[in-house]
Design a protein around this motif. Structure first.
Motif, short mmCIF file in Angstrom:
data_model
loop_
_atom_site.label_atom_id
_atom_site.label_comp_id
_atom_site.label_asym_id
_atom_site.label_seq_id
_atom_site.Cartn_x
_atom_site.Cartn_y
_atom_site.Cartn_z
N GLY A 31 21.06 22.11 -0.97
CA GLY A 31 20.07 22.24 0.10
C GLY A 31 19.27 20.98 0.39
N GLU A 32 19.50 19.91 -0.39
CA GLU A 32 18.76 18.66 -0.16
C GLU A 32 19.38 17.84 0.96
N ILE A 33 18.54 17.04 1.61
CA ILE A 33 19.02 15.93 2.42
C ILE A 33 18.66 14.69 1.62
N LYS A 177 19.06 17.90 10.75
CA LYS A 177 18.00 18.81 10.31
C LYS A 177 18.37 20.26 10.61
N ASN A 180 21.04 21.51 8.22
CA ASN A 180 20.44 21.75 6.91
C ASN A 180 19.62 23.02 6.91
N ARG A 181 18.87 23.23 7.97
CA ARG A 181 17.96 24.37 8.05
C ARG A 181 18.70 25.68 8.29
N THR A 186 24.02 20.84 2.48
CA THR A 186 23.51 19.73 1.68
C THR A 186 24.07 18.44 2.25
N VAL A 187 23.21 17.43 2.38
CA VAL A 187 23.60 16.19 3.06
C VAL A 187 23.28 14.98 2.20
#
Length: 307
Positions: A31-33, A177, A180-181, A186-187
Protein backbone atom coordinates in the motif's frame (compact mmCIF):
# COMPACT_ATOMS: atom_id res chain seq x y z
CA UNK A 1 -1.59 -10.73 1.46
CA UNK A 2 1.86 -10.23 2.90
CA UNK A 3 2.74 -7.05 4.78
CA UNK A 4 5.93 -6.59 2.79
CA UNK A 5 5.91 -6.33 -0.98
CA UNK A 6 9.67 -5.93 -1.38
CA UNK A 7 12.68 -6.44 0.87
CA UNK A 8 16.30 -6.55 -0.22
CA UNK A 9 19.13 -8.01 1.83
CA UNK A 10 22.62 -6.55 1.35
CA UNK A 11 21.93 -6.21 -2.36
CA UNK A 12 25.03 -5.35 -4.40
CA UNK A 13 25.76 -4.99 -8.09
CA UNK A 14 29.35 -4.62 -9.27
CA UNK A 15 30.59 -3.76 -12.74
CA UNK A 16 34.31 -4.57 -12.99
CA UNK A 17 35.81 -2.69 -10.04
CA UNK A 18 32.92 -0.32 -9.35
CA UNK A 19 29.77 -0.85 -7.30
CA UNK A 20 26.53 0.37 -8.87
CA UNK A 21 24.83 -0.82 -5.66
CA UNK A 22 26.47 -1.72 -2.38
CA UNK A 23 24.72 -3.55 0.48
CA UNK A 24 21.28 -2.06 -0.19
CA UNK A 25 18.54 -2.92 2.32
CA UNK A 26 15.20 -1.58 1.08
CA UNK A 27 11.84 -2.32 2.69
CA UNK A 28 8.51 -1.56 1.00
CA UNK A 29 5.20 -2.35 2.67
CA UNK A 30 1.91 -3.13 0.99
CA UNK A 31 0.00 0.00 0.00
CA UNK A 32 3.00 2.36 0.08
CA UNK A 33 4.08 4.79 -2.59
CA UNK A 34 7.84 4.48 -2.12
CA UNK A 35 9.88 7.34 -3.54
CA UNK A 36 13.38 6.20 -4.50
CA UNK A 37 15.38 9.40 -4.66
CA UNK A 38 18.92 9.93 -5.85
CA UNK A 39 21.04 11.84 -8.33
CA UNK A 40 21.43 10.59 -11.87
CA UNK A 41 23.83 7.66 -11.73
CA UNK A 42 23.18 6.96 -8.04
CA UNK A 43 22.03 3.39 -8.74
CA UNK A 44 18.25 3.81 -8.89
CA UNK A 45 17.75 2.19 -12.31
CA UNK A 46 20.13 -0.67 -11.45
CA UNK A 47 18.06 -1.40 -8.36
CA UNK A 48 14.80 -1.38 -10.33
CA UNK A 49 16.25 -3.59 -13.06
CA UNK A 50 17.24 -6.19 -10.45
CA UNK A 51 13.79 -6.14 -8.85
CA UNK A 52 12.09 -6.62 -12.22
CA UNK A 53 14.45 -9.43 -13.23
CA UNK A 54 16.16 -7.53 -16.07
CA UNK A 55 19.55 -8.03 -14.44
CA UNK A 56 20.92 -9.99 -11.50
CA UNK A 57 22.74 -8.93 -8.33
CA UNK A 58 26.39 -9.69 -7.76
CA UNK A 59 25.68 -10.50 -4.12
CA UNK A 60 22.72 -10.27 -1.77
CA UNK A 61 19.11 -11.19 -2.37
CA UNK A 62 15.62 -9.82 -2.93
CA UNK A 63 12.32 -10.91 -1.44
CA UNK A 64 9.07 -10.26 -3.33
CA UNK A 65 5.72 -10.91 -1.67
CA UNK A 66 7.68 -12.67 1.10
CA UNK A 67 9.23 -15.08 -1.41
CA UNK A 68 13.02 -15.17 -1.74
CA UNK A 69 13.44 -18.44 -3.65
CA UNK A 70 15.35 -17.48 -6.85
CA UNK A 71 13.55 -20.14 -8.88
CA UNK A 72 10.14 -18.87 -7.80
CA UNK A 73 10.86 -15.15 -8.16
CA UNK A 74 10.10 -15.36 -11.88
CA UNK A 75 6.52 -16.37 -11.06
CA UNK A 76 5.95 -13.68 -8.43
CA UNK A 77 7.42 -11.04 -10.76
CA UNK A 78 4.34 -11.62 -12.91
CA UNK A 79 2.39 -9.87 -10.16
CA UNK A 80 4.29 -6.66 -10.99
CA UNK A 81 4.02 -4.04 -13.71
CA UNK A 82 6.90 -1.78 -14.67
CA UNK A 83 8.18 1.02 -16.85
CA UNK A 84 11.97 0.95 -16.89
CA UNK A 85 13.51 3.80 -18.91
CA UNK A 86 11.24 4.63 -21.89
CA UNK A 87 7.95 2.76 -22.50
CA UNK A 88 8.23 0.21 -25.32
CA UNK A 89 5.64 1.46 -27.82
CA UNK A 90 4.82 0.56 -31.43
CA UNK A 91 4.79 4.01 -33.02
CA UNK A 92 2.61 3.07 -36.02
CA UNK A 93 -0.09 1.49 -33.86
CA UNK A 94 -2.98 3.04 -31.95
CA UNK A 95 -3.24 2.93 -28.18
CA UNK A 96 -5.69 0.03 -28.45
CA UNK A 97 -3.42 -1.88 -30.82
CA UNK A 98 -0.39 -1.35 -28.57
CA UNK A 99 -2.28 -2.78 -25.63
CA UNK A 100 -3.54 -5.70 -27.73
CA UNK A 101 0.01 -6.68 -28.69
CA UNK A 102 1.14 -6.59 -25.07
CA UNK A 103 -1.98 -8.49 -23.96
CA UNK A 104 -1.10 -11.31 -26.36
CA UNK A 105 2.56 -11.29 -25.30
CA UNK A 106 1.56 -11.58 -21.64
CA UNK A 107 -1.03 -14.27 -22.34
CA UNK A 108 -3.90 -12.31 -20.79
CA UNK A 109 -7.22 -13.92 -21.82
CA UNK A 110 -9.92 -11.75 -23.41
CA UNK A 111 -9.74 -8.15 -24.59
CA UNK A 112 -12.02 -6.62 -21.94
CA UNK A 113 -8.94 -5.46 -20.04
CA UNK A 114 -7.90 -3.18 -22.92
CA UNK A 115 -10.85 -0.80 -22.76
CA UNK A 116 -10.72 -0.80 -18.97
CA UNK A 117 -7.05 0.12 -19.07
CA UNK A 118 -7.55 2.84 -21.70
CA UNK A 119 -10.23 4.38 -19.52
CA UNK A 120 -8.04 4.11 -16.45
CA UNK A 121 -5.16 6.05 -18.05
CA UNK A 122 -7.40 8.52 -19.89
CA UNK A 123 -6.79 7.39 -23.47
CA UNK A 124 -10.28 6.24 -24.52
CA UNK A 125 -10.71 9.11 -26.99
CA UNK A 126 -7.51 8.56 -29.00
CA UNK A 127 -9.30 6.42 -31.61
CA UNK A 128 -7.18 5.76 -34.70
CA UNK A 129 -4.44 8.20 -33.71
CA UNK A 130 -1.01 6.56 -33.98
CA UNK A 131 1.31 6.51 -30.98
CA UNK A 132 3.96 8.42 -32.96
CA UNK A 133 1.57 11.39 -32.96
CA UNK A 134 0.96 11.28 -29.20
CA UNK A 135 2.29 13.96 -26.89
CA UNK A 136 4.99 12.87 -24.47
CA UNK A 137 2.41 12.84 -21.67
CA UNK A 138 0.12 10.57 -23.70
CA UNK A 139 3.02 8.23 -24.44
CA UNK A 140 3.82 8.02 -20.74
CA UNK A 141 0.18 7.22 -19.95
CA UNK A 142 0.14 4.56 -22.65
CA UNK A 143 3.32 3.08 -21.17
CA UNK A 144 1.64 3.12 -17.78
CA UNK A 145 -1.36 1.38 -19.35
CA UNK A 146 0.90 -1.40 -20.64
CA UNK A 147 2.33 -1.82 -17.13
CA UNK A 148 -1.19 -1.94 -15.67
CA UNK A 149 -2.68 -4.30 -18.27
CA UNK A 150 -2.27 -7.43 -16.16
CA UNK A 151 -3.77 -5.74 -13.08
CA UNK A 152 -0.52 -5.87 -11.05
CA UNK A 153 -0.24 -5.60 -7.29
CA UNK A 154 3.12 -3.81 -7.45
CA UNK A 155 3.97 -1.03 -9.93
CA UNK A 156 7.55 0.09 -10.63
CA UNK A 157 8.23 3.37 -12.44
CA UNK A 158 11.70 4.62 -13.34
CA UNK A 159 11.84 8.42 -13.75
CA UNK A 160 8.32 8.51 -15.27
CA UNK A 161 8.10 12.32 -15.42
CA UNK A 162 11.30 12.88 -17.42
CA UNK A 163 10.58 15.40 -20.17
CA UNK A 164 6.97 16.02 -19.14
CA UNK A 165 5.61 19.55 -18.96
CA UNK A 166 4.12 20.74 -15.63
CA UNK A 167 0.59 19.69 -16.62
CA UNK A 168 1.78 16.24 -17.67
CA UNK A 169 3.55 15.82 -14.33
CA UNK A 170 0.39 16.77 -12.42
CA UNK A 171 -1.78 14.39 -14.48
CA UNK A 172 0.60 11.47 -13.96
CA UNK A 173 0.91 12.21 -10.24
CA UNK A 174 -2.85 12.29 -9.75
CA UNK A 175 -3.27 9.06 -11.70
CA UNK A 176 -0.73 7.25 -9.50
CA UNK A 177 -2.46 8.58 -6.38
CA UNK A 178 -5.80 7.34 -7.72
CA UNK A 179 -4.42 3.86 -8.43
CA UNK A 180 -2.93 3.69 -4.96
CA UNK A 181 -6.10 4.93 -3.29
CA UNK A 182 -8.75 3.03 -5.23
CA UNK A 183 -6.94 -0.20 -6.14
CA UNK A 184 -4.53 -0.43 -3.20
CA UNK A 185 -1.64 -0.56 -5.66
CA UNK A 186 1.84 -0.49 -4.12
CA UNK A 187 4.18 1.76 -6.10
CA UNK A 188 7.96 2.11 -6.30
CA UNK A 189 8.85 5.27 -8.19
CA UNK A 190 12.33 6.66 -8.78
CA UNK A 191 13.33 10.26 -9.41
CA UNK A 192 16.22 12.66 -8.87
CA UNK A 193 13.79 15.45 -7.93
CA UNK A 194 12.84 15.27 -4.24
CA UNK A 195 10.27 18.08 -4.43
CA UNK A 196 8.39 16.16 -7.13
CA UNK A 197 8.24 12.92 -5.14
CA UNK A 198 7.36 14.78 -1.94
CA UNK A 199 3.91 15.51 -3.39
CA UNK A 200 3.32 11.85 -4.09
CA UNK A 201 5.27 9.40 -1.94
CA UNK A 202 4.29 8.09 1.49
CA UNK A 203 7.83 6.87 2.24
CA UNK A 204 11.30 7.47 0.86
CA UNK A 205 14.61 5.78 0.27
CA UNK A 206 17.53 8.10 -0.45
CA UNK A 207 20.44 6.61 -2.41
CA UNK A 208 23.83 8.13 -3.22
CA UNK A 209 26.71 6.53 -5.13
CA UNK A 210 25.14 3.10 -4.79
CA UNK A 211 24.55 3.29 -1.04
CA UNK A 212 21.21 3.70 0.72
CA UNK A 213 21.66 6.69 3.03
CA UNK A 214 18.26 6.76 4.68
CA UNK A 215 14.72 5.40 4.68
CA UNK A 216 11.99 7.53 6.20
CA UNK A 217 8.25 8.18 6.01
CA UNK A 218 6.75 11.33 4.49
CA UNK A 219 5.84 12.46 8.01
CA UNK A 220 9.42 12.02 9.20
CA UNK A 221 10.69 13.97 6.21
CA UNK A 222 8.27 16.80 6.93
CA UNK A 223 9.44 16.92 10.53
CA UNK A 224 13.08 17.12 9.48
CA UNK A 225 12.33 19.99 7.10
CA UNK A 226 9.86 21.82 9.36
CA UNK A 227 10.79 25.38 10.31
CA UNK A 228 11.56 25.81 14.02
CA UNK A 229 13.51 27.73 16.62
CA UNK A 230 16.52 25.77 17.81
CA UNK A 231 17.07 26.55 21.48
CA UNK A 232 19.94 25.44 23.67
CA UNK A 233 19.69 26.38 27.37
CA UNK A 234 21.57 25.23 30.47
CA UNK A 235 18.45 23.52 31.92
CA UNK A 236 16.45 21.91 29.06
CA UNK A 237 13.76 20.36 31.28
CA UNK A 238 13.05 23.67 33.01
CA UNK A 239 13.09 25.39 29.64
CA UNK A 240 10.42 23.04 28.30
CA UNK A 241 8.24 23.68 31.36
CA UNK A 242 8.55 27.44 30.88
CA UNK A 243 7.58 27.22 27.21
CA UNK A 244 4.49 25.19 28.07
CA UNK A 245 3.36 27.23 31.10
CA UNK A 246 4.32 30.77 30.17
CA UNK A 247 4.09 30.73 26.38
CA UNK A 248 1.09 28.33 26.34
CA UNK A 249 2.51 26.04 23.69
CA UNK A 250 3.13 22.33 23.39
CA UNK A 251 4.49 22.65 19.87
CA UNK A 252 8.05 21.75 20.78
CA UNK A 253 10.37 18.76 21.15
CA UNK A 254 13.26 18.16 23.50
CA UNK A 255 15.95 16.29 21.59
CA UNK A 256 18.37 13.73 23.03
CA UNK A 257 21.18 16.29 23.21
CA UNK A 258 18.96 18.68 25.20
CA UNK A 259 18.25 20.98 22.26
CA UNK A 260 14.65 22.22 22.13
CA UNK A 261 12.88 22.53 18.79
CA UNK A 262 10.10 25.11 19.11
CA UNK A 263 7.62 25.24 16.22
CA UNK A 264 5.71 28.29 17.48
CA UNK A 265 6.86 31.92 17.87
CA UNK A 266 8.96 31.83 14.71
CA UNK A 267 8.21 35.52 14.20
CA UNK A 268 8.63 36.50 17.83
CA UNK A 269 12.09 35.35 18.87
CA UNK A 270 12.45 38.25 21.30
CA UNK A 271 9.54 37.04 23.43
CA UNK A 272 10.98 33.54 23.64
CA UNK A 273 14.39 34.91 24.60
CA UNK A 274 12.96 37.28 27.21
CA UNK A 275 10.78 34.66 28.92
CA UNK A 276 13.62 32.15 29.16
CA UNK A 277 16.09 34.74 30.45
CA UNK A 278 13.63 36.21 32.97
CA UNK A 279 13.28 32.73 34.48
CA UNK A 280 17.00 32.44 35.13
CA UNK A 281 18.00 30.29 32.16
CA UNK A 282 21.23 30.79 30.27
CA UNK A 283 20.64 30.76 26.53
CA UNK A 284 23.57 29.08 24.83
CA UNK A 285 22.06 29.06 21.35
CA UNK A 286 18.91 30.44 19.71
CA UNK A 287 18.35 30.38 15.96
CA UNK A 288 15.72 29.70 13.33
CA UNK A 289 16.28 26.43 11.49
CA UNK A 290 14.62 24.16 8.96
CA UNK A 291 15.58 22.93 5.52
CA UNK A 292 13.91 23.08 2.18
CA UNK A 293 13.53 19.61 0.70
CA UNK A 294 16.34 20.33 -1.73
CA UNK A 295 18.76 21.59 0.91
CA UNK A 296 17.96 18.60 3.15
CA UNK A 297 18.79 16.23 0.31
CA UNK A 298 21.96 18.16 -0.55
CA UNK A 299 23.17 18.05 3.05
CA UNK A 300 22.47 14.32 3.24
CA UNK A 301 24.50 13.50 0.14
CA UNK A 302 27.31 15.85 1.15
CA UNK A 303 26.32 19.02 -0.64
CA UNK A 304 26.93 17.64 -4.12
CA UNK A 305 24.91 19.45 -6.77
CA UNK A 306 22.26 17.57 -8.71
CA UNK A 307 23.23 16.23 -12.11
Amino acid sequence: MSEYILRTNKLSKKYRNDFALENINVTIKKGEIYGFIGQNGAGKSTMLRIVTGLTFPTTGSIELFENDNPKELIDVQKRMGAIIEQPALFSNMTAYENLEVHRLQKGIPGSVCINKTLELVGLTDTGKKKAKNFSLGMKQRLGLGIALLSDPEFLILDEPTNGLDPMGIVELRELIKKLNREKGLTVLISSHILSELHQLATSFGIIHKGKLLEELTAKELDEKCRQHLRIKVDQPTKGATILENQLSTTEFEVMQDGTIKLYHYLDDVRTVSRVLTNNGLVIEHLSQNGDSLESYFSKLVGGVEHD
